[in-house]
Design a protein around this motif. Structure first.
Motif, short mmCIF file in Angstrom:
data_model
loop_
_atom_site.label_atom_id
_atom_site.label_comp_id
_atom_site.label_asym_id
_atom_site.label_seq_id
_atom_site.Cartn_x
_atom_site.Cartn_y
_atom_site.Cartn_z
N LEU A 69 0.93 -1.32 0.13
CA LEU A 69 0.19 -0.13 0.20
C LEU A 69 0.98 1.26 0.18
O LEU A 69 0.64 2.19 -0.87
CB LEU A 69 -0.96 0.01 1.15
CG LEU A 69 -1.91 1.22 1.45
CD1 LEU A 69 -2.72 1.31 0.00
CD2 LEU A 69 -2.80 1.20 2.57
N ARG A 70 1.94 1.24 0.99
CA ARG A 70 2.72 2.28 1.01
C ARG A 70 3.56 2.52 -0.56
O ARG A 70 3.77 3.71 -0.99
CB ARG A 70 3.75 2.20 1.85
CG ARG A 70 3.32 2.31 3.26
CD ARG A 70 4.67 2.55 4.53
NE ARG A 70 5.41 1.26 4.24
CZ ARG A 70 5.15 0.41 5.14
NH1 ARG A 70 4.27 0.17 5.90
NH2 ARG A 70 6.09 -1.00 5.22
N GLN A 71 3.86 1.45 -1.19
CA GLN A 71 4.43 1.55 -2.35
C GLN A 71 3.48 2.20 -3.50
O GLN A 71 3.94 3.27 -4.54
CB GLN A 71 4.78 0.25 -3.11
CG GLN A 71 5.68 0.31 -4.28
CD GLN A 71 6.13 -1.19 -4.84
OE1 GLN A 71 5.30 -2.06 -4.55
NE2 GLN A 71 7.45 -1.30 -5.18
N ILE A 72 2.15 1.77 -3.44
CA ILE A 72 1.17 2.21 -4.18
C ILE A 72 1.10 3.86 -4.05
O ILE A 72 0.83 4.60 -5.07
CB ILE A 72 -0.19 1.73 -4.19
CG1 ILE A 72 -0.04 0.00 -4.70
CG2 ILE A 72 -1.22 2.25 -4.93
CD1 ILE A 72 -1.01 -1.03 -4.68
N LEU A 129 -6.30 10.86 -3.77
CA LEU A 129 -7.51 10.24 -3.35
C LEU A 129 -7.40 10.15 -1.77
O LEU A 129 -8.22 10.46 -0.99
CB LEU A 129 -8.03 8.89 -4.01
CG LEU A 129 -8.60 9.09 -5.11
CD1 LEU A 129 -8.75 7.66 -5.77
CD2 LEU A 129 -9.79 9.86 -5.32
N ASN A 130 -6.07 9.58 -1.27
CA ASN A 130 -5.90 9.46 0.08
C ASN A 130 -5.63 10.82 0.86
O ASN A 130 -6.22 10.76 1.90
CB ASN A 130 -4.47 8.58 0.04
CG ASN A 130 -4.19 8.30 1.72
OD1 ASN A 130 -5.06 7.52 2.27
ND2 ASN A 130 -3.01 8.61 2.02
N GLU A 131 -4.99 11.53 0.09
CA GLU A 131 -4.92 13.01 0.83
C GLU A 131 -6.29 13.44 1.04
O GLU A 131 -6.61 14.32 1.92
CB GLU A 131 -4.01 13.79 0.02
CG GLU A 131 -2.52 13.22 0.04
CD GLU A 131 -1.67 14.04 -0.95
OE1 GLU A 131 -2.10 14.69 -1.74
OE2 GLU A 131 -0.24 13.89 -0.83
N ASP A 132 -7.32 13.58 -0.13
CA ASP A 132 -8.47 14.13 0.09
C ASP A 132 -9.44 13.45 1.26
O ASP A 132 -10.22 14.14 2.00
CB ASP A 132 -9.32 13.95 -1.10
CG ASP A 132 -8.82 14.75 -2.50
OD1 ASP A 132 -7.88 15.73 -1.87
OD2 ASP A 132 -9.14 14.71 -3.62
#
Length: 237
Positions: free
Chosen positions: A123-126, A136-139
């Motif tokens: 997940l971190r790599q993606i 999307l994650n930041e939003d």
């Protein structure tokens, strides 16, 4: 009484079975059924046979003893037929097929490879490498995102994981297949993205192990690479 079949060997195989018991509780006695060129190691089949540890161990012990003395066609646990005559009939009808397969397995054993990657590391790599996933994650983390964004992010991550694991699986198998006569892939389970068996000649076993260790070091600590063997060549019978 029904017959449990363990394996098939050439008639000139030593077929040393002393000290071994067959499956069942109480354990059944092992014996051989002979045809002209082939023999089968069998026992009476217990009325209720389940894959318990003791029975699986008995089945495996037969394969390992026979492997120590020559080439074996190992049958999967639980194979039964009606009687010794039925076994002999199959040996005679399929002599050419079984003899050819014994020749293909001569001097070889099976090695099974599995590989998984730590989910958090993936997940971190993606998130590092995918601009869209990171946005999307930041939003979502901002607290002002649409309720649909977590689903969109999950769907994107799932597609990325599948694509990346397909590429990784191909690369892992490609790195080791030069040491194998044959390979047989199966569907990975759990967190694994690779599940493949290699048929490996004895002279190539050390090279395979060394290449697997080198590959594990190259992949790094986020990956769990497991190579089991030598095993009876169940996947290549």
């Amino acid at each position: 009484m029904a017959v449990y079949v363990y394996s098939i060997v050439a008639t000139d195989h030593p077929q040393r079975l002393d000290g071994l018991d067959g499956v069942g509780d109480p354990p059944t006695a092992l014996r051989t059924v002979h045809a002209k060129k082939l023999s089968a190691v069998v026992s009476d089949a217990p009325e209720e046979l389940r894959p318990k540890r003791r029975d699986l161990g008995a089945h495996q012990a037969v394969q390992e003893r026979l492997m120590a003395d020559g080439t074996v066609l190992p049958l999967q646990f639980g194979f039964t037929t009606t009687n010794d005559d039925a076994v002999r009939e199959v040996l005679e009808e399929r002599t050419d097929e079984f003899t050819e397969r014994l020749q293909a397995l001569k001097g070889c054993a099976e090695y099974h490879l599995k590989c998984a990657q730590d989910e958090d590391a993936m997940l971190r790599q993606i998130l590092r490498e995918s601009d869209e996933a990171r946005r999307l994650n930041e939003d979502i983390r901002s607290g002002n995102a649409s309720p649909d964004l977590p689903f969109a992010l999950g769907e994107l991550v799932a597609k990325e994981v599948e694509a990346r694991q397909e590429r990784l699986a191909a690369a892992v198998v490609d790195a080791l297949r030069e040491f194998a006569r044959e390979e047989s892939a199966s569907r990975p389970t759990g967190n694994d993205f690779v599940s493949v068996s290699f048929l490996v000649n004895q002279k190539d076993e050390k090279r395979l192990r060394a290449a697997e260790q080198e590959l594990a070091e190259e992949l790094g600590e986020d990956f769990d690479l497991r190579l089991r063997g030598p095993l009876p060549a169940y996947s290549f019978v």
